[in-house]
Design a protein around this motif. Structure first.
Motif, mmCIF file in Angstrom:
data_model
loop_
_atom_site.group_PDB
_atom_site.id
_atom_site.type_symbol
_atom_site.label_atom_id
_atom_site.label_comp_id
_atom_site.label_asym_id
_atom_site.label_seq_id
_atom_site.Cartn_x
_atom_site.Cartn_y
_atom_site.Cartn_z
ATOM 1 N N MET A 162 -31.007 9.305 54.036
ATOM 2 C CA MET A 162 -29.594 9.545 53.846
ATOM 3 C C MET A 162 -29.269 11.004 54.161
ATOM 4 N N LYS A 163 -28.204 11.211 54.910
ATOM 5 C CA LYS A 163 -27.887 12.582 55.303
ATOM 6 C C LYS A 163 -27.129 13.318 54.206
ATOM 7 N N GLU A 164 -27.181 14.633 54.309
ATOM 8 C CA GLU A 164 -26.484 15.500 53.350
ATOM 9 C C GLU A 164 -24.977 15.260 53.432
ATOM 10 N N PRO A 165 -24.241 15.526 52.353
ATOM 11 C CA PRO A 165 -22.773 15.448 52.438
ATOM 12 C C PRO A 165 -22.284 16.415 53.516
ATOM 13 N N SER A 166 -21.286 16.001 54.253
ATOM 14 C CA SER A 166 -20.794 16.824 55.352
ATOM 15 C C SER A 166 -19.738 17.801 54.848
ATOM 16 N N VAL A 167 -20.217 18.991 54.465
ATOM 17 C CA VAL A 167 -19.351 20.047 53.951
ATOM 18 C C VAL A 167 -19.531 21.260 54.857
ATOM 19 N N ASN A 168 -18.414 21.937 55.172
ATOM 20 C CA ASN A 168 -18.515 23.103 56.042
ATOM 21 C C ASN A 168 -18.806 24.376 55.247
ATOM 22 N N VAL A 169 -18.984 25.487 55.971
ATOM 23 C CA VAL A 169 -19.351 26.752 55.337
ATOM 24 C C VAL A 169 -18.234 27.321 54.460
ATOM 25 N N LEU A 170 -17.022 26.789 54.596
ATOM 26 C CA LEU A 170 -15.891 27.232 53.778
ATOM 27 C C LEU A 170 -15.703 26.358 52.544
ATOM 28 N N GLY A 171 -16.543 25.286 52.407
ATOM 29 C CA GLY A 171 -16.490 24.409 51.255
ATOM 30 C C GLY A 171 -15.613 23.186 51.437
ATOM 31 N N GLY A 172 -15.026 23.027 52.618
ATOM 32 C CA GLY A 172 -14.186 21.868 52.898
ATOM 33 C C GLY A 172 -14.932 20.790 53.657
ATOM 34 N N ALA A 173 -14.211 19.739 54.018
ATOM 35 C CA ALA A 173 -14.812 18.649 54.797
ATOM 36 C C ALA A 173 -15.193 19.168 56.181
ATOM 37 N N LEU A 174 -16.351 18.740 56.655
ATOM 38 C CA LEU A 174 -16.844 19.159 57.967
ATOM 39 C C LEU A 174 -15.987 18.536 59.064
ATOM 40 N N ALA A 175 -15.380 19.380 59.889
ATOM 41 C CA ALA A 175 -14.570 18.904 61.019
ATOM 42 C C ALA A 175 -15.490 18.562 62.184
ATOM 43 N N PRO A 176 -15.049 17.663 63.079
ATOM 44 C CA PRO A 176 -15.837 17.388 64.284
ATOM 45 C C PRO A 176 -15.963 18.653 65.136
ATOM 46 N N CYS A 177 -17.064 18.766 65.861
ATOM 47 C CA CYS A 177 -17.290 19.914 66.746
ATOM 48 C C CYS A 177 -16.911 19.554 68.179
ATOM 49 N N SER A 178 -17.535 18.504 68.744
ATOM 50 C CA SER A 178 -17.231 18.121 70.118
ATOM 51 C C SER A 178 -17.675 16.693 70.404
ATOM 52 N N THR A 179 -16.795 15.957 71.071
ATOM 53 C CA THR A 179 -17.171 14.631 71.564
ATOM 54 C C THR A 179 -17.220 14.619 73.089
ATOM 55 N N ASP A 180 -16.898 15.749 73.730
ATOM 56 C CA ASP A 180 -16.968 15.868 75.193
ATOM 57 C C ASP A 180 -17.372 17.281 75.552
ATOM 58 N N PRO A 181 -18.684 17.573 75.654
ATOM 59 C CA PRO A 181 -19.801 16.636 75.510
ATOM 60 C C PRO A 181 -20.068 16.284 74.044
ATOM 61 N N VAL A 182 -20.679 15.118 73.844
ATOM 62 C CA VAL A 182 -21.010 14.681 72.488
ATOM 63 C C VAL A 182 -22.155 15.544 71.970
ATOM 64 N N THR A 183 -21.921 16.179 70.834
ATOM 65 C CA THR A 183 -22.902 17.102 70.280
ATOM 66 C C THR A 183 -23.395 16.624 68.922
ATOM 67 N N GLY A 184 -24.247 17.429 68.332
ATOM 68 C CA GLY A 184 -24.784 17.171 67.005
ATOM 69 C C GLY A 184 -26.166 16.559 67.060
ATOM 70 N N PHE A 185 -26.964 16.844 66.051
ATOM 71 C CA PHE A 185 -28.313 16.291 65.966
ATOM 72 C C PHE A 185 -28.273 14.772 66.015
ATOM 73 N N PHE A 186 -27.256 14.185 65.388
ATOM 74 C CA PHE A 186 -27.125 12.726 65.357
ATOM 75 C C PHE A 186 -26.261 12.203 66.507
ATOM 76 N N ARG A 187 -25.819 13.112 67.400
ATOM 77 C CA ARG A 187 -24.930 12.772 68.528
ATOM 78 C C ARG A 187 -23.709 11.986 68.043
ATOM 79 N N ASN A 188 -23.094 12.533 66.973
ATOM 80 C CA ASN A 188 -21.890 11.916 66.420
ATOM 81 C C ASN A 188 -20.681 12.843 66.538
ATOM 82 N N GLY A 189 -20.845 13.942 67.277
ATOM 83 C CA GLY A 189 -19.758 14.881 67.481
ATOM 84 C C GLY A 189 -19.623 15.922 66.387
#
Length: 124
Positions: A1-28
């Motif tokens: 199970m992955k860690e909760p997706s929280v950003n460095v500011l303490g909020g919900a983690l926003a998507p980074c990029s879907t074009d190109p698709v990024t992320g370790f899990f390739r989920n953007g």
């Protein structure tokens, strides 16, 4: 199970990029988990300077690798970078700009928030 997706500011983690698709899990998103040994958690906007440094250091992010479904990055693309590589780029004076809202809180175990804030892009 992955860690909760929280950003460095303490909020919900926003998507980074879907074009190109990024992320370790390739989920953007710059999510992470136990299998992500590189901690690919910093949402950064690529620059020619950073891409050249990364290639020099042995991680060529600009050359397409179709066998891995990788299109190759160009300046302006957003990508989830390894936290340690971002810190190294900072120390070398070649760190790219980052989106704090899309940078996972796990980054803070490697990169201090004040360093990230030096490269923060304005909130969208």
């Amino acid at each position: 199970m992955k860690e909760p997706s929280v950003n460095v500011l303490g909020g919900a983690l926003a998507p980074c990029s879907t074009d190109p698709v990024t992320g370790f899990f390739r989920n953007g998103c710059c999510d992470t988990g136990p299998m992500d040994r590189g901690i690919h958690t910093v949402c950064a906007t690529m620059t020619a300077e950073f891409l050249a440094l990364s290639k020099y250091l042995g991680n060529d992010l600009s050359t397409p690798r179709p066998e891995y479904g990788f299109v190759g990055l160009k300046p302006g693309d957003q990508w989830c970078l390894c936290a340690a590589r971002f810190l190294q780029a900072h120390e070398e004076g070649a760190a790219p700009m980052v989106r704090l809202d899309a940078t996972h809180q796990a980054t803070l175990s490697i990169v201090p928030l004040d360093v990230l804030q030096q490269y923060a892009l304005p909130e969208a």
